[in-house]
Write an enzyme that holds these catalytic residues in place. Structure first.
Site, PDB file in Angstrom:
ATOM      1  N   LYS A  90       2.304   2.580  -3.644  1.00 38.34           N
ATOM      2  CA  LYS A  90       3.514   2.575  -4.470  1.00 38.34           C
ATOM      3  C   LYS A  90       4.834   2.589  -3.696  1.00 38.34           C
ATOM      4  CE  LYS A  90       3.748   7.604  -4.954  1.00 38.34           C
ATOM      5  NZ  LYS A  90       3.983   8.729  -5.875  1.00 38.34           N
TER       6      LYS A  90
ATOM      7  N   LEU B 102      -8.154   9.879  -1.893  1.00 35.37           N
ATOM      8  CA  LEU B 102      -7.361  10.812  -1.090  1.00 35.37           C
ATOM      9  C   LEU B 102      -6.454  10.108  -0.077  1.00 35.37           C
ATOM     10  CD1 LEU B 102     -10.035  13.613  -0.404  1.00 35.37           C
ATOM     11  CD2 LEU B 102      -8.407  13.432  -2.310  1.00 35.37           C
TER      12      LEU B 102
ATOM     13  N   PHE C  91      -4.192   5.247 -12.418  1.00 32.85           N
ATOM     14  CA  PHE C  91      -3.039   5.589 -11.580  1.00 32.85           C
ATOM     15  C   PHE C  91      -3.213   5.118 -10.137  1.00 32.85           C
ATOM     16  CE2 PHE C  91      -3.514   8.930 -14.798  1.00 32.85           C
ATOM     17  CZ  PHE C  91      -2.278   8.877 -15.409  1.00 32.85           C
TER      18      PHE C  91
ATOM     19  N   LYS D 193       2.423  -4.805  -9.996  1.00 29.59           N
ATOM     20  CA  LYS D 193       2.416  -4.183 -11.322  1.00 29.59           C
ATOM     21  C   LYS D 193       2.485  -5.249 -12.420  1.00 29.59           C
ATOM     22  CE  LYS D 193       2.336   0.263 -10.286  1.00 29.59           C
ATOM     23  NZ  LYS D 193       1.193   1.122 -10.659  1.00 29.59           N
TER      24      LYS D 193
ATOM     25  N   TYR E 251       7.019   3.249 -16.251  1.00 32.97           N
ATOM     26  CA  TYR E 251       7.755   4.458 -15.890  1.00 32.97           C
ATOM     27  C   TYR E 251       9.124   4.101 -15.330  1.00 32.97           C
ATOM     28  CZ  TYR E 251       2.911   6.256 -15.226  1.00 32.97           C
ATOM     29  OH  TYR E 251       1.591   6.591 -15.326  1.00 32.97           O
TER      30      TYR E 251
ATOM     31  N   TYR F 199       5.432  -4.772  -4.363  1.00 31.13           N
ATOM     32  CA  TYR F 199       4.933  -3.666  -5.199  1.00 31.13           C
ATOM     33  C   TYR F 199       5.161  -3.968  -6.677  1.00 31.13           C
ATOM     34  CZ  TYR F 199       5.168   0.685  -7.834  1.00 31.13           C
ATOM     35  OH  TYR F 199       5.012   1.640  -8.810  1.00 31.13           O
TER      36      TYR F 199
ATOM     37  N   SER G 242       5.381   0.178 -14.097  1.00 31.00           N
ATOM     38  CA  SER G 242       6.647   0.629 -13.517  1.00 31.00           C
ATOM     39  C   SER G 242       7.813  -0.198 -14.035  1.00 31.00           C
ATOM     40  CB  SER G 242       6.570   0.503 -11.992  1.00 31.00           C
ATOM     41  OG  SER G 242       7.843   0.642 -11.394  1.00 31.00           O
TER      42      SER G 242
ATOM     43  N   ARG H  67      22.162  -0.816   0.336  1.00 32.30           N
ATOM     44  CA  ARG H  67      20.964  -1.498   0.788  1.00 32.30           C
ATOM     45  C   ARG H  67      20.779  -2.801   0.017  1.00 32.30           C
ATOM     46  NH1 ARG H  67      16.941   3.511  -0.076  1.00 32.30           N
ATOM     47  NH2 ARG H  67      17.999   3.323  -2.078  1.00 32.30           N
TER      48      ARG H  67
ATOM     49  N   ASN I 109      10.415   8.604   0.016  1.00 30.08           N
ATOM     50  CA  ASN I 109      11.022   7.349  -0.401  1.00 30.08           C
ATOM     51  C   ASN I 109      11.935   7.543  -1.608  1.00 30.08           C
ATOM     52  OD1 ASN I 109       9.811   5.320   1.382  1.00 30.08           O
ATOM     53  ND2 ASN I 109       7.878   5.955   0.471  1.00 30.08           N
TER      54      ASN I 109
ATOM     55  N   ASN J 185      -3.310   9.085  -0.534  1.00 27.98           N
ATOM     56  CA  ASN J 185      -1.915   9.552  -0.583  1.00 27.98           C
ATOM     57  C   ASN J 185      -1.802  10.877  -1.330  1.00 27.98           C
ATOM     58  OD1 ASN J 185       0.835   9.244   0.048  1.00 27.98           O
ATOM     59  ND2 ASN J 185       1.278   8.388  -1.959  1.00 27.98           N
TER      60      ASN J 185
END
Length: 332
Positions: free
Chosen positions: A84, A33, A80, A152, A176, A148, A124, A292, A197, A35
């Protein structure tokens, strides 16, 4: 089958729960729990007619995971659970490596101990880094731009090494692209903590009046309208891809596979804004800001491999993605 979903109450996991349950599988959710919200369990019960099994806990607790695998007679795992946020990972790299890589190692140790050797990993497209060519296929070089993305890629390497060491493992990593949208019921969707984000939840919060305006970072890219182009995939298409991945694991000899999940089409920021305005009948105020660091002009998938090997293809349109997102955002 009995399927354990780590992080199963999150955005992707909750939608996969629905598709798996509707396909006749028994879903067991393990989530700390961090996020997500426990209320998602009640929303899943409304969609499915009954609540999935839920255990509150962390994948880094190996003894807990072992007990869940044994007690629930788990056949396969969908992983999962993980942090992230790209920006946060730059600020707190140790937290990301400890949680994402450390958590996965703990999970795999538990699976090995319990002889549960089938896993679908939530990876990802960030592993590719700056595109050297488009569309991005699975053979594209990997060069993540953030901690991040590095987590992965490191997890993928661990999974590949594990599969090479023991051919009884069956592992698939799903890369993904940009999941958006929500379940058509409007009961579950993306619910970020604080300022979003990702682009679509930000747009939806501007449309609903929760945020004053959208910042578009750069409008002079070499794209049709100058704004960045990305491959947006409906979260339900993504969820259905996981059922196809599970079937693939059970019906093929390959120990380790990587598959892109995307539409193969790119849409610009302005295209998404205009379509969301049409769907929501709300004006979305935006301003152009400086690019950015690290942002790229375009990124979209070649998903042919998933189409051939998993018999999966994204079906839902960008308009459907916006409609379902707005239904979720404007719920009572």
């Amino acid at each position: 089958m009995n399927i354990l979903l780590t992080g199963g109450l999150g955005y992707i996991g909750s939608h996969v729960t629905v598709v798996l349950a509707e396909a006749g599988h028994h879903v067991i959710i393990l989530d700390n729990l961090h996020n997500c919200k426990i209320e998602v369990l009640d929303r899943l019960a409304k969609i499915l007619g009954n609540s999935p099994a839920f255990i509150q806990g962390d994948v880094r607790n190996q003894l807990l995971v072992e007990s869940v695998l044994k007690d629930q007679k788990i056949d396969a795992v969908m992983h999962f659970a993980g942090l992230k946020a790209v920006g946060e990972s730059v600020q707190k790299p140790l937290m990301y490596y400890e949680n994402n890589v450390g958590g996965t190692i703990s999970l795999l140790q538990a699976m090995k101990s319990c002889q549960v050797k089938k896993i679908v990993f939530s990876s990802s497209a960030t592993v590719y880094g700056i595109p050297q060519y488009l569309p991005l296929d699975e053979k594209h070089p990997t060069n993540p731009e953030s901690p991040y993305g590095q987590t992965k890629l490191q997890i993928e390497a661990i999974l590949q090494d594990l599969a090479r060491s023991d051919q009884s493992w069956k592992i698939i990593a799903l890369r993904y692209f940009n999941p958006v949208g929500a379940h058509e019921s409007g009961l579950i969707g993306e619910e970020p903590n604080g300022i979003p984000n990702n682009l679509m939840p930000y747009i939806s919060q501007v449309a609903s009046g929760l945020l004053p305006k959208l910042k578009i970072f750069g409008n002079d890219y070499e794209t049709p309208d100058g704004t960045g182009v990305r491959d947006y995939i409906h979260v339900m298409d993504l969820a259905e891809g996981h059922v196809c991945a599970l079937n693939y694991l059970y019906n093929n000899e390959s120990e380790f596979s990587i598959m892109n999940l995307g539409t193969g089409a790119g849409y610009s920021v302005l295209e998404l804004v205009k379509l969301y305005q049409k769907v929501s009948s709300r004006k979305i105020t935006y301003e152009i800001a400086a690019k950015r660091a690290g942002d790229i002009a375009a990124c979209y998938a070649n998903a042919d491999k998933a189409a051939v090997h998993m018999v999966w293809k994204a079906k839902r349109s960008l308009e459907k993605m916006c409609e379902d997102s707005w239904r979720w955002q404007s719920r009572g």
